[in-house]
Structure formats: C-alpha cells, structure tokens
Design a protein around this motif. Sequence first.
Motif, PDB file in Angstrom:
ATOM      1  N   THR A  13       0.808  -1.221   0.000  1.00 19.56           N
ATOM      2  CA  THR A  13       0.000   0.000   0.000  1.00 19.56           C
ATOM      3  C   THR A  13       0.839   1.268   0.000  1.00 19.56           C
ATOM      4  O   THR A  13       0.284   2.352   0.001  1.00 19.56           O
ATOM      5  N   GLY A  14       2.135   1.190  -0.001  1.00 20.45           N
ATOM      6  CA  GLY A  14       2.961   2.389  -0.004  1.00 20.45           C
ATOM      7  C   GLY A  14       4.429   2.042  -0.067  1.00 20.45           C
ATOM      8  O   GLY A  14       4.881   1.018   0.446  1.00 20.45           O
ATOM      9  N   GLY A  15       5.196   2.900  -0.740  1.00 25.30           N
ATOM     10  CA  GLY A  15       6.631   2.736  -0.831  1.00 25.30           C
ATOM     11  C   GLY A  15       7.118   1.889  -1.978  1.00 25.30           C
ATOM     12  O   GLY A  15       8.327   1.788  -2.189  1.00 25.30           O
ATOM     13  N   GLN A  16       6.217   1.260  -2.729  1.00 23.75           N
ATOM     14  CA  GLN A  16       6.655   0.377  -3.809  1.00 23.75           C
ATOM     15  C   GLN A  16       7.365   1.145  -4.922  1.00 23.75           C
ATOM     16  O   GLN A  16       8.410   0.725  -5.405  1.00 23.75           O
ATOM     17  N   ILE A  17       6.777   2.284  -5.300  1.00 27.71           N
ATOM     18  CA  ILE A  17       7.390   3.066  -6.383  1.00 27.71           C
ATOM     19  C   ILE A  17       8.742   3.614  -5.937  1.00 27.71           C
ATOM     20  O   ILE A  17       9.725   3.582  -6.696  1.00 27.71           O
ATOM     21  N   GLN A  18       8.804   4.094  -4.699  1.00 29.59           N
ATOM     22  CA  GLN A  18      10.080   4.609  -4.202  1.00 29.59           C
ATOM     23  C   GLN A  18      11.130   3.513  -4.134  1.00 29.59           C
ATOM     24  O   GLN A  18      12.310   3.748  -4.434  1.00 29.59           O
ATOM     25  N   TRP A  19      10.754   2.309  -3.757  1.00 27.92           N
ATOM     26  CA  TRP A  19      11.696   1.198  -3.702  1.00 27.92           C
ATOM     27  C   TRP A  19      12.237   0.868  -5.083  1.00 27.92           C
ATOM     28  O   TRP A  19      13.435   0.623  -5.252  1.00 27.92           O
ATOM     29  N   VAL A  20      11.375   0.895  -6.084  1.00 30.23           N
ATOM     30  CA  VAL A  20      11.834   0.602  -7.445  1.00 30.23           C
ATOM     31  C   VAL A  20      12.781   1.694  -7.940  1.00 30.23           C
ATOM     32  O   VAL A  20      13.850   1.414  -8.516  1.00 30.23           O
ATOM     33  N   ILE A  21      12.430   2.961  -7.696  1.00 32.76           N
ATOM     34  CA  ILE A  21      13.267   4.064  -8.181  1.00 32.76           C
ATOM     35  C   ILE A  21      14.614   4.077  -7.464  1.00 32.76           C
ATOM     36  O   ILE A  21      15.685   4.153  -8.093  1.00 32.76           O
ATOM     37  N   MET A  22      14.581   4.010  -6.117  1.00 30.66           N
ATOM     38  CA  MET A  22      15.829   4.043  -5.368  1.00 30.66           C
ATOM     39  C   MET A  22      16.686   2.814  -5.645  1.00 30.66           C
ATOM     40  O   MET A  22      17.921   2.909  -5.741  1.00 30.66           O
ATOM     41  N   GLY A  23      16.070   1.654  -5.795  1.00 32.31           N
ATOM     42  CA  GLY A  23      16.837   0.460  -6.105  1.00 32.31           C
ATOM     43  C   GLY A  23      17.517   0.543  -7.456  1.00 32.31           C
ATOM     44  O   GLY A  23      18.676   0.130  -7.609  1.00 32.31           O
ATOM     45  N   SER A  24      16.804   1.087  -8.456  1.00 30.10           N
ATOM     46  CA  SER A  24      17.398   1.212  -9.795  1.00 30.10           C
ATOM     47  C   SER A  24      18.542   2.215  -9.801  1.00 30.10           C
ATOM     48  O   SER A  24      19.632   1.931 -10.315  1.00 30.10           O
ATOM     49  N   VAL A  25      18.309   3.385  -9.203  1.00 32.75           N
ATOM     50  CA  VAL A  25      19.358   4.407  -9.171  1.00 32.75           C
ATOM     51  C   VAL A  25      20.554   3.933  -8.350  1.00 32.75           C
ATOM     52  O   VAL A  25      21.719   4.080  -8.753  1.00 32.75           O
ATOM     53  N   GLY A  26      20.291   3.340  -7.176  1.00 40.19           N
ATOM     54  CA  GLY A  26      21.387   2.858  -6.344  1.00 40.19           C
ATOM     55  C   GLY A  26      22.162   1.737  -6.997  1.00 40.19           C
ATOM     56  O   GLY A  26      23.397   1.678  -6.879  1.00 40.19           O
ATOM     57  N   GLY A  27      21.472   0.836  -7.704  1.00 34.94           N
ATOM     58  CA  GLY A  27      22.181  -0.229  -8.400  1.00 34.94           C
ATOM     59  C   GLY A  27      23.095   0.300  -9.497  1.00 34.94           C
ATOM     60  O   GLY A  27      24.225  -0.180  -9.665  1.00 34.94           O
ATOM     61  N   LEU A  28      22.624   1.300 -10.243  1.00 35.11           N
ATOM     62  CA  LEU A  28      23.471   1.885 -11.280  1.00 35.11           C
ATOM     63  C   LEU A  28      24.693   2.577 -10.683  1.00 35.11           C
ATOM     64  O   LEU A  28      25.813   2.454 -11.199  1.00 35.11           O
ATOM     65  N   LEU A  29      24.506   3.301  -9.589  1.00 34.03           N
ATOM     66  CA  LEU A  29      25.643   3.966  -8.954  1.00 34.03           C
ATOM     67  C   LEU A  29      26.616   2.962  -8.349  1.00 34.03           C
ATOM     68  O   LEU A  29      27.832   3.214  -8.304  1.00 34.03           O
ATOM     69  N   ALA A  30      26.099   1.833  -7.855  1.00 33.67           N
ATOM     70  CA  ALA A  30      26.992   0.825  -7.301  1.00 33.67           C
ATOM     71  C   ALA A  30      27.839   0.173  -8.387  1.00 33.67           C
ATOM     72  O   ALA A  30      29.003  -0.186  -8.152  1.00 33.67           O
ATOM     73  N   VAL A  31      27.266   0.021  -9.590  1.00 33.91           N
ATOM     74  CA  VAL A  31      28.034  -0.554 -10.696  1.00 33.91           C
ATOM     75  C   VAL A  31      29.031   0.458 -11.238  1.00 33.91           C
ATOM     76  O   VAL A  31      30.214   0.157 -11.451  1.00 33.91           O
ATOM     77  N   PHE A  32      28.577   1.675 -11.452  1.00 29.79           N
ATOM     78  CA  PHE A  32      29.468   2.733 -11.940  1.00 29.79           C
ATOM     79  C   PHE A  32      29.112   4.034 -11.236  1.00 29.79           C
ATOM     80  O   PHE A  32      27.961   4.472 -11.268  1.00 29.79           O
ATOM     81  N   PRO A  33      30.054   4.610 -10.484  1.00 28.45           N
ATOM     82  CA  PRO A  33      31.484   4.293 -10.434  1.00 28.45           C
ATOM     83  C   PRO A  33      31.883   3.405  -9.264  1.00 28.45           C
ATOM     84  O   PRO A  33      33.071   3.252  -8.991  1.00 28.45           O
ATOM     85  N   GLY A  34      30.910   2.819  -8.500  1.00 30.96           N
ATOM     86  CA  GLY A  34      31.284   2.073  -7.311  1.00 30.96           C
ATOM     87  C   GLY A  34      32.193   0.899  -7.584  1.00 30.96           C
ATOM     88  O   GLY A  34      33.126   0.626  -6.812  1.00 30.96           O
ATOM     89  N   PHE A  35      31.960   0.167  -8.675  1.00 30.04           N
ATOM     90  CA  PHE A  35      32.779  -1.003  -8.978  1.00 30.04           C
ATOM     91  C   PHE A  35      34.220  -0.627  -9.280  1.00 30.04           C
ATOM     92  O   PHE A  35      35.142  -1.428  -9.059  1.00 30.04           O
TER      93      PHE A  35
END
Length: 473
Positions: free
Chosen positions: A76-98
Amino acid sequence: MAVSAPTLPAAADDSPPLQSRGVLILTGLSYAFVGLSFSYLDRRYGHFGLEGTLWVMWALFGFGAGALHALKPRGTGGQIQWVIMGSVGGLLAVFPGFLMFNMLRWVCLLMMVVMGARAAVMRTKRDFYFTLIVIFSVSFMAGTHGNADWTLWIYLGPAWAFGALALAWEHAAGNPVSRWIKLWMTGGFLSTALLLTALLFLFMPRPSTLGFGFLPPGTDTPGIFTTPAGGGNQDGGQGGGNGAGGNDSAGAPDASGQPQPGGTLERWQGMLKEMRSSLKDASIPQWQRNALGAVLGASEWVLSALGDEPGRGAKGPKNSDTDPTIQVQKFKLTAQQLFDWLMALLLALVLCLLGYWLWRRRYRVGMVITLSMARLLARRYPLRSMQLSAWSLKWCLRTHGHHMLAGQSIREYVISASEMPPLAKKWLRHAMEDYCAVRFGGAPATYVRANRMRESVWGAYEVSSGLMPELSK
C-alpha cells in the motif's frame, strides 16, 4: 467424470509484521552511522563530507518512507520509491562504485545501497532482521579494514548502540510492559554491553589499531592487565608495551620476566599518548578531532590525578611524558573550565527534560500546530485545511489514549471513542461528517466547511481536556 486437480492455496507471508515505527527510525540511525564509517575509511581522499551526506540522505529517504508506511498493509505504499531508489542505487553501485573499491568493499556497498532502498517497503520482522544482518556485517568489515583505527568508533559505537536499541524496541513492542520498565531494561542492557566491552578491551589481546583481538598480530598487543608468561616470551612482552604506547619503563617485563612497578598506570598513559598521536591526521574532521581530544584530555587528567597519589607514581626519571606532577599541571581544570563543564551538563539536562516534556505532549503540540496551519489555509486552500483538521481530530483522540485500529475508518474511529465527554464526541462527529462529505461524498470543499470543521475539533479538544469544565459534564 473427470476429476480436477486440487488447487493449492497461495503461500502466505509467515513473518509477523512490525508493530512500531520506532524500530524503523532506530534501524535507520544505525544504518546511517554504518554508512558514515564506510566512507570514513577513505577520508584521506577528501570526500568524506560529501559521501557522508549522501549516506545520511539515502537513509533518510529509505527509512523515512519505511517509517511512514510501516503500519500499513503490504503493497500500500513505498513500492514506487523502492523501485526508483533500487534502480538508481544499483546503477551507482556498478558505476562508479565497482571502479572505486575492491571486491569485498564493493559487495558491502551494493548491500548497503539495496537495503537502504528496500527500507521503503520494510513491513515484517524478517525484513528487519535481514537489514540488521547487513548493517552489522558491513560494520565488521569497516572495523577490521586496514584504514581503520580507534577514531572509527565514534561512528561504529552509535551504530551498534542504535542497532541494539532497535532489537530491544522491536521485542518490547509486542509485550504489555510499561514504558518505565522498558526504559530501565534498555538502560541495563546498554550498561551491561558497555561493561563487557570495557572488560574485553582490558583483558583480551588486540592489534595495534585497538580493534578486534582475533586479527593477526593480535597476540603482539596484549591487554592492559595481560602479562606474558615466562621469561622466554620477551619479544611478545615488548610488542605489548609498544602496542600500548609504552616501553620497558611502562610496565613491560624485565629480563627476569617480572613486571616492573607502576606498569598499569604507565600502560594506560602510553596507550592514551598513542591514541592522541592518531589525532594528528589532517583528514579527520575538525569537530571529531576536538571531541576526541577533549575525551583524551579528561582521561589523561584522571590518570594523572591517580598517579599523583602517594605510592602510585612510577619510578624512573621525571619528564613531561611520565611525571604525574607535570601531567596534573598540564590537564588541571581551571575554575572557568569547570564552570563551562557544569553549564554544559545543566544545559544537556534541561534539553533532555524539555525533550521528554514535548514527547509526552507530542499529540497535543501537533494538534495545535496543525489547527493553526488549517486556519491559515482555510480561505485559499479549504481542502488542505480540512485534511489538516482530520489529522488534528485523530491526535485529539490520541491525547486521551484512544488509538486507531488497523483498517479502521475515521468514522469508526470517532464512533468507538466511548471515553470522550458527550459534547466533545458530538462535535467530533460534526467534524467527521463535514470531512466525509467532502472526502467521499463529492461535496465541494469551501471556507465555511473548513472553518467549521476546525472549530469543531478545537472545541472538542477544549471540552475533553477540561479547559471548559462546565461543558465537560
């Protein structure tokens, strides 16, 4: 006749839900401090301030959203934010984090980023325990890293304390225990943990970073009260003295393997001297250097005062580093400094009492603030004004101990308030009818309705709080 295969029921989530938003808040604080310790390992590159701010903001967005939706049903709440933050955080972890970290630190970075985003949909105890596992695992990595020293514990210490408080809060949320008993039990738990930590620090071997004792060369740096057995372990004894900042005159064993007099005090003073040398690192933030320097100064003053007693001083030549008299003169508190300390303690006590007073009246204070905002918005934004009045209506009932059940509508919530005075309950029903007519009946939100709803809630509060005793009967 054909027999159809039986349909299996869908697997239900067997993990019980969280029952308090405080668990999310404490877990978020622990997460934020672990993120700061993760960035503190790379402080010499000059980006600790930026990285630390990003970790705090990431924790605020993730766990803040989780705290808002914690008591709501799943999905009922937070699903969209989880998808957005997960996608952005995953991209940042791959580049330049890796490209920035080795494999171990990159895995820890990826877990922290994902769990911070996942916190927006944290609902169950399983999610809570898994988040704490990630937090403590990353904290172990940070505490055993090659760039870690004792100054890192200004971040790891609060992280572990908030994690322990989150566990205690989650356990106490489902038990009918009074608030004061929970407070005393939590204080006893933290005191016991602090005592055990101090005992481990004193007696267990530890490496030169003053960290964990199971890392090599942990046995080269024995605890404060540890004496190498026998005369053939002289190298280990010397390593222990150097690791604590001392030497042969600082309580290390002599050629016969016997400790010299005054070793305990000298070992403490040598250790503090070695710890103070770590503060010369220019990459440490200035506020942290000042705070840790003040703690070390107070510790040195206490040790110097103890060493100044008759029979407690160490033998040997007197100099500015070992003479207790000079140490007392160096760290002696002046009257102005003592006054400043007392004023700081008094101010801290006043702030704690003020915070406790506000916490006990949080619903009343929130209701007054929201009703004041509703009055300002009533003419130009009547719908927003009525929404604020609806929040105030709920907080008015919370001030009298009437809690809203899960899945209960605002109409059912008001009708079930049997402990309210009759007139106050009548006015709350009028306010509820105005709100439901606009919210669900399609009636237009006007200034008259918004102002009438606000006045009804405020009048009900005054009657139920005893401000108008002639109407409360």
